[in-house]
Each structure stands twice: as C-alpha cells, then as structure tokens.
Design a protein around this motif. Sequence first.
Motif, PDB file in Angstrom:
ATOM      1  N   ASN A 148     -23.744 -28.872   8.443  1.00  0.00           N
ATOM      2  CA  ASN A 148     -25.057 -29.419   8.080  1.00  0.00           C
ATOM      3  C   ASN A 148     -25.039 -30.024   6.678  1.00  0.00           C
ATOM      4  OD1 ASN A 148     -26.121 -28.614  10.511  1.00  0.00           O
ATOM      5  ND2 ASN A 148     -27.217 -26.843   9.704  1.00  0.00           N
ATOM      6  N   THR A 166     -21.597 -23.796  10.764  1.00  0.00           N
ATOM      7  CA  THR A 166     -22.756 -24.674  10.961  1.00  0.00           C
ATOM      8  C   THR A 166     -23.346 -25.124   9.631  1.00  0.00           C
ATOM      9  OG1 THR A 166     -23.246 -23.480  12.993  1.00  0.00           O
ATOM     10  CG2 THR A 166     -24.981 -24.898  12.156  1.00  0.00           C
ATOM     11  N   LEU A 167     -23.448 -24.199   8.674  1.00  0.00           N
ATOM     12  CA  LEU A 167     -24.010 -24.574   7.371  1.00  0.00           C
ATOM     13  C   LEU A 167     -23.125 -25.615   6.684  1.00  0.00           C
ATOM     14  CD1 LEU A 167     -25.396 -21.233   5.826  1.00  0.00           C
ATOM     15  CD2 LEU A 167     -26.536 -22.895   7.282  1.00  0.00           C
ATOM     16  N   ASN A 213     -19.154  -6.920  17.448  1.00  0.00           N
ATOM     17  CA  ASN A 213     -18.269  -8.086  17.523  1.00  0.00           C
ATOM     18  C   ASN A 213     -19.072  -9.383  17.542  1.00  0.00           C
ATOM     19  OD1 ASN A 213     -15.831  -6.701  17.471  1.00  0.00           O
ATOM     20  ND2 ASN A 213     -15.903  -6.286  19.655  1.00  0.00           N
ATOM     21  N   GLU A 214     -20.212  -9.325  18.222  1.00  0.00           N
ATOM     22  CA  GLU A 214     -21.066 -10.512  18.271  1.00  0.00           C
ATOM     23  C   GLU A 214     -21.627 -10.834  16.880  1.00  0.00           C
ATOM     24  OE1 GLU A 214     -24.828 -12.306  20.770  1.00  0.00           O
ATOM     25  OE2 GLU A 214     -23.935 -10.443  21.459  1.00  0.00           O
ATOM     26  N   ALA A 215     -21.924  -9.773  16.116  1.00  0.00           N
ATOM     27  CA  ALA A 215     -22.425  -9.973  14.749  1.00  0.00           C
ATOM     28  C   ALA A 215     -21.372 -10.682  13.899  1.00  0.00           C
ATOM     29  CB  ALA A 215     -22.809  -8.634  14.130  1.00  0.00           C
ATOM     30  N   LEU A 216     -20.120 -10.243  14.033  1.00  0.00           N
ATOM     31  CA  LEU A 216     -19.024 -10.894  13.297  1.00  0.00           C
ATOM     32  C   LEU A 216     -18.912 -12.366  13.687  1.00  0.00           C
ATOM     33  CD1 LEU A 216     -15.972  -8.435  13.264  1.00  0.00           C
ATOM     34  CD2 LEU A 216     -17.181  -9.368  11.293  1.00  0.00           C
ATOM     35  N   ALA A 217     -18.955 -12.606  14.986  1.00  0.00           N
ATOM     36  CA  ALA A 217     -18.817 -13.981  15.478  1.00  0.00           C
ATOM     37  C   ALA A 217     -19.983 -14.852  15.030  1.00  0.00           C
ATOM     38  CB  ALA A 217     -18.727 -13.974  17.011  1.00  0.00           C
ATOM     39  N   SER A 218     -21.181 -14.280  14.983  1.00  0.00           N
ATOM     40  CA  SER A 218     -22.345 -15.078  14.564  1.00  0.00           C
ATOM     41  C   SER A 218     -22.236 -15.457  13.085  1.00  0.00           C
ATOM     42  CB  SER A 218     -23.660 -14.339  14.842  1.00  0.00           C
ATOM     43  OG  SER A 218     -23.874 -13.296  13.923  1.00  0.00           O
ATOM     44  N   GLY A 219     -21.590 -14.595  12.284  1.00  0.00           N
ATOM     45  CA  GLY A 219     -21.358 -14.913  10.874  1.00  0.00           C
ATOM     46  C   GLY A 219     -20.418 -16.094  10.730  1.00  0.00           C
ATOM     47  N   GLU A 271     -19.939 -18.403  12.980  1.00  0.00           N
ATOM     48  CA  GLU A 271     -20.707 -19.564  13.474  1.00  0.00           C
ATOM     49  C   GLU A 271     -21.666 -20.084  12.403  1.00  0.00           C
ATOM     50  OE1 GLU A 271     -20.248 -20.931  16.378  1.00  0.00           O
ATOM     51  OE2 GLU A 271     -21.942 -22.312  16.505  1.00  0.00           O
ATOM     52  N   LEU A 272     -22.296 -19.145  11.692  1.00  0.00           N
ATOM     53  CA  LEU A 272     -23.240 -19.534  10.628  1.00  0.00           C
ATOM     54  C   LEU A 272     -22.528 -20.323   9.535  1.00  0.00           C
ATOM     55  CD1 LEU A 272     -26.083 -19.256   9.196  1.00  0.00           C
ATOM     56  CD2 LEU A 272     -25.100 -17.286   8.040  1.00  0.00           C
ATOM     57  N   ARG A 273     -21.415 -19.783   9.045  1.00  0.00           N
ATOM     58  CA  ARG A 273     -20.705 -20.458   7.952  1.00  0.00           C
ATOM     59  C   ARG A 273     -20.259 -21.866   8.360  1.00  0.00           C
ATOM     60  NH1 ARG A 273     -19.254 -15.176   7.123  1.00  0.00           N
ATOM     61  NH2 ARG A 273     -17.412 -15.245   8.446  1.00  0.00           N
TER      62      ARG A 273
END
Lengths: 161, 70
Positions: free
Chosen positions: B57, B53-54, B41-47, B49-51
């Motif tokens: 940016n 943040t990018l 679940n954390e992996a899904l959430a980090s994805g 978050e990544l999208r």
Amino acid sequence: MNTTMPIHVPHKWHANGDLKLLILLSLLLGALAVMLAGCASSYKGAYATLDAMARLEIAANRALIQFDTGKQEEIVDRALKAGDISLGREELSAYRTKRGKVTTSLEILSTTIQAARELIPTAEHGLSSKSDINTLIATLVKAAANLQAELADLGVLGLKP
Amino acid sequence: MTIIPVIVGLIQSLSGLVYDVVSGIRKTDEQFMADLEIILNEALASGVELRKTLADNDAAADARLNAPHA
C-alpha cells in the motif's frame, strides 16, 4: 502447520463490532486469568486468554489491512484532486507515523502471544514458574489495551474520524 | 417404600450426567488445544500478511503521488 497460509480478508469486514468485542473479551479473560493464578485452573485461564488474544491479533491485522488500503487511497485522491502533492506527502507521513504505533503494539502482542505459547506448557509441567506466566498474561493485557487506544486514535475503531 | 427406586434412579441419572459432562469437557479440552494451535498459526500468518500489504500500500500510494501526471 504451514505458517504462511493465505488469510482471507473479507471485502466488507466491519471492525467496529467484532474487533471491539474481541478486545473486551481479551481484556476480561486476561484479567480473569491473572485472578485465577493461584488456583489449579490457572492454565486453562491462560490458554483461554491466549486464544482470545490470538483472535484479537487476527481481527486487528485484518481491520488494519482493510483500513490502510482505503485510507492511503483517500489521502492520495484528495491531494491529486487539490493539486497539492506536498500536502499529500505530509498527510501520508503523519498517517504512517500513527500507523507505526499500531503496528508496534501488534508486534508486541504477537511476540508475547508466541512467547506464552512456548511457556505455558512448560509451566504446566512444572518446568517454569507461574509468575512468568502471570507476567506474560499481564503484558498481553497491557498490549491489548494499548492496541485498543491506538486503533481508536488511528480511526480503525471508528472513535475518531 | 416407593421413594427408594426414585432416589436410585435420580442417582443414576446424575452419575450419567456427571460422566457425560466430564467426558464432554475432556473432549472439548483436546479440541480446544487443537483449535488453539490453528488460531495461533493463523495469527502468525496474518501478521506476515499485514506487513506485506502495508508495504504494498505504501509503495502504491507513493507511486500514484509521484507519478509524472500528478
């Protein structure tokens, strides 16, 4: 489980150590899981691979977030200082194209991890075949290897400036 | 024969050790699966978050570059 929980991104997270180790671990576990495919313990290997790959995905996402913020700022700062906006645009475009390869690999990794998450329990209960699991594990290993190469190419792993 | 109690003792110790190891592995398996769910679940959430943040940016870099004072 809430899938949108905030991710803590440490300010000084060093990608070079943790991320390289996680990539190595993921590749090793993936290869091991494929080798153990014929044994009764293959699902444990598959679950362990899944765990390592998910940790790799998290670490890579965090590393890319940290890297991207600094990199884009650096490109813009340099362009503004030189007074060359068009060069800044070109550099940003080239960087984002390279970054796109990394994000595509991350997407493939993520999608395959979630597919394996659904499929491994069904294979464990005899509802799907072991070969499907092996295919997914092999895809995970390939995605992790691609990710390693692309992170290095972008400079996240510190192999290129 | 003093060796018999020693052998029996050794077998008991070994059995206890095997039991502890087996029950320990079972517990670890359950804990492992619970931890795996959290990591996935954390992996899904980090994805996600990544999208986000990018995209942020990209927008920030473009805005700085295209600002009138630039």
